[in-house]
Scaffold this active site. Sequence first.
Site, PDB file in Angstrom:
ATOM      1  N   GLU A 161     -32.249  24.136  14.083  1.00 14.18           N
ATOM      2  CA  GLU A 161     -31.896  23.274  12.936  1.00 14.18           C
ATOM      3  C   GLU A 161     -33.103  23.172  11.943  1.00 14.18           C
ATOM      4  O   GLU A 161     -32.939  22.802  10.787  1.00 14.18           O
ATOM      5  CB  GLU A 161     -31.214  21.773  13.324  1.00 14.18           C
ATOM      6  N   GLY A 185     -28.366  18.155  23.823  1.00 13.25           N
ATOM      7  CA  GLY A 185     -28.274  17.588  22.429  1.00 13.25           C
ATOM      8  C   GLY A 185     -27.474  16.384  22.501  1.00 13.25           C
ATOM      9  O   GLY A 185     -27.730  15.297  23.291  1.00 13.25           O
ATOM     10  N   GLY A 186     -26.093  16.769  22.238  1.00 16.01           N
ATOM     11  CA  GLY A 186     -25.260  15.647  22.448  1.00 16.01           C
ATOM     12  C   GLY A 186     -24.945  14.597  23.616  1.00 16.01           C
ATOM     13  O   GLY A 186     -24.917  13.679  23.524  1.00 16.01           O
ATOM     14  N   ASN A 204     -32.319  15.894  23.325  1.00 19.00           N
ATOM     15  CA  ASN A 204     -32.740  15.918  21.859  1.00 19.00           C
ATOM     16  C   ASN A 204     -31.739  15.014  21.256  1.00 19.00           C
ATOM     17  O   ASN A 204     -30.646  15.395  21.282  1.00 19.00           O
ATOM     18  CB  ASN A 204     -32.753  17.374  21.766  1.00 19.00           C
ATOM     19  N   TRP A 205     -32.192  13.837  20.702  1.00 19.86           N
ATOM     20  CA  TRP A 205     -31.441  12.767  20.216  1.00 19.86           C
ATOM     21  C   TRP A 205     -31.195  13.297  18.762  1.00 19.86           C
ATOM     22  O   TRP A 205     -30.352  12.706  18.043  1.00 19.86           O
ATOM     23  CB  TRP A 205     -32.026  11.427  20.152  1.00 19.86           C
ATOM     24  N   LYS A 206     -31.998  14.275  18.197  1.00 17.05           N
ATOM     25  CA  LYS A 206     -31.883  14.652  16.888  1.00 17.05           C
ATOM     26  C   LYS A 206     -31.962  13.707  16.190  1.00 17.05           C
ATOM     27  O   LYS A 206     -32.591  12.445  16.291  1.00 17.05           O
ATOM     28  CB  LYS A 206     -30.351  15.407  16.637  1.00 17.05           C
TER      29      LYS A 206
HETATM   30  C1  PEP Z   1     -30.009  20.788  20.777  1.00 13.70           C
HETATM   31  O1  PEP Z   1     -29.894  20.183  19.711  1.00 13.70           O
HETATM   32  O2  PEP Z   1     -31.005  21.465  21.182  1.00 13.70           O
HETATM   33  C2  PEP Z   1     -28.579  21.095  21.786  1.00 13.70           C
HETATM   34  C3  PEP Z   1     -28.788  22.153  22.308  1.00 13.70           C
HETATM   35  O3  PEP Z   1     -27.478  20.457  21.135  1.00 13.70           O
HETATM   36  P1  PEP Z   1     -26.036  20.471  22.080  1.00 13.70           P
HETATM   37  O4  PEP Z   1     -26.508  20.019  23.476  1.00 13.70           O
HETATM   38  O5  PEP Z   1     -25.231  19.194  21.414  1.00 13.70           O
HETATM   39  O6  PEP Z   1     -25.471  21.505  21.827  1.00 13.70           O
END
Ligand code: PEP
Length: 253
Positions: free
Chosen positions: A99, A232-233, A10-12
């Site tokens: 989010e 995510g990150g 998930n690049w957000k």
């Molecule tokens: C996400 O955005 O769904 C997520 C799990 O982010 P991160 O891995 O950065 O915690």
Amino acid sequence: MSGKKLIIGNWKMNGGIGHVELAKAIIEGVNGVNAKNVDVAICPPFTLLPLIGQVVAHGKVSFGAQDCHTAASGAHTGDISAAMIAEFGAKFVLVGHSERRANHNEASALIAQKARAALDAGLVPVICVGETEAERLSGDAVPIVLSQIAASLPIDCTPEQIVIAYEPVWAIGTGRVASTQDIEEMHKAIRDSLNSKFANAQIIPLLYGGSVNAANAEQILAVNNVDGALVGGASLKAPDFMDIISAAHSIVG
Ligand code: PEP
């Protein structure tokens, strides 16, 4: 999920045109791993869907969007429909990410409508749920997450149509990860509740999300009923994301 793992990035709200190179690096990496039991997808921002659609056409990686509207089209300025996302060849759409729930006041009833819109457009909704830190500390994390799932699943969906991602809100983007015991307890509770709803609920991929990285992926992915990860990150750096995919590969081949 029948011994397979699903890893979704998930690049957000990250990524401009230059990030097509990141997608290419991931595709190249996945092509090289030959992990037949590991499915990989990336969810870039809407703006990159057409370009990413073109580059993934040459590899084994699929892609998705991070949200969709409940309607197929209409007077919804600034929104994107599931049909528009599907048009570029996407497979998935995230719905109910914490989010979105927090920043846009999205409640589970709306998530169910979004998931229904995704199904109608031929997409697989990745239905995200998870408790806040206060809810975890209150001891009610399991019933809260189960009630989110019950209210977020679209009516009449079938197990092969959906993916569920359990993401403790306090673990997203914080570097804090749920303990493997807590993950196991939650995933078992989710599986049990799905078993009481569907005859073949074992095929529903249950992903864990929340600060999954190269160092912790193998341990998390080995937990019972964890069929993959929503990342995510760490999905924004090809080597880190590839390490997570390799960890999944080392578990299921
Ligand atoms: C996400 O955005 O769904 C997520 C799990 O982010 P991160 O891995 O950065 O915690």
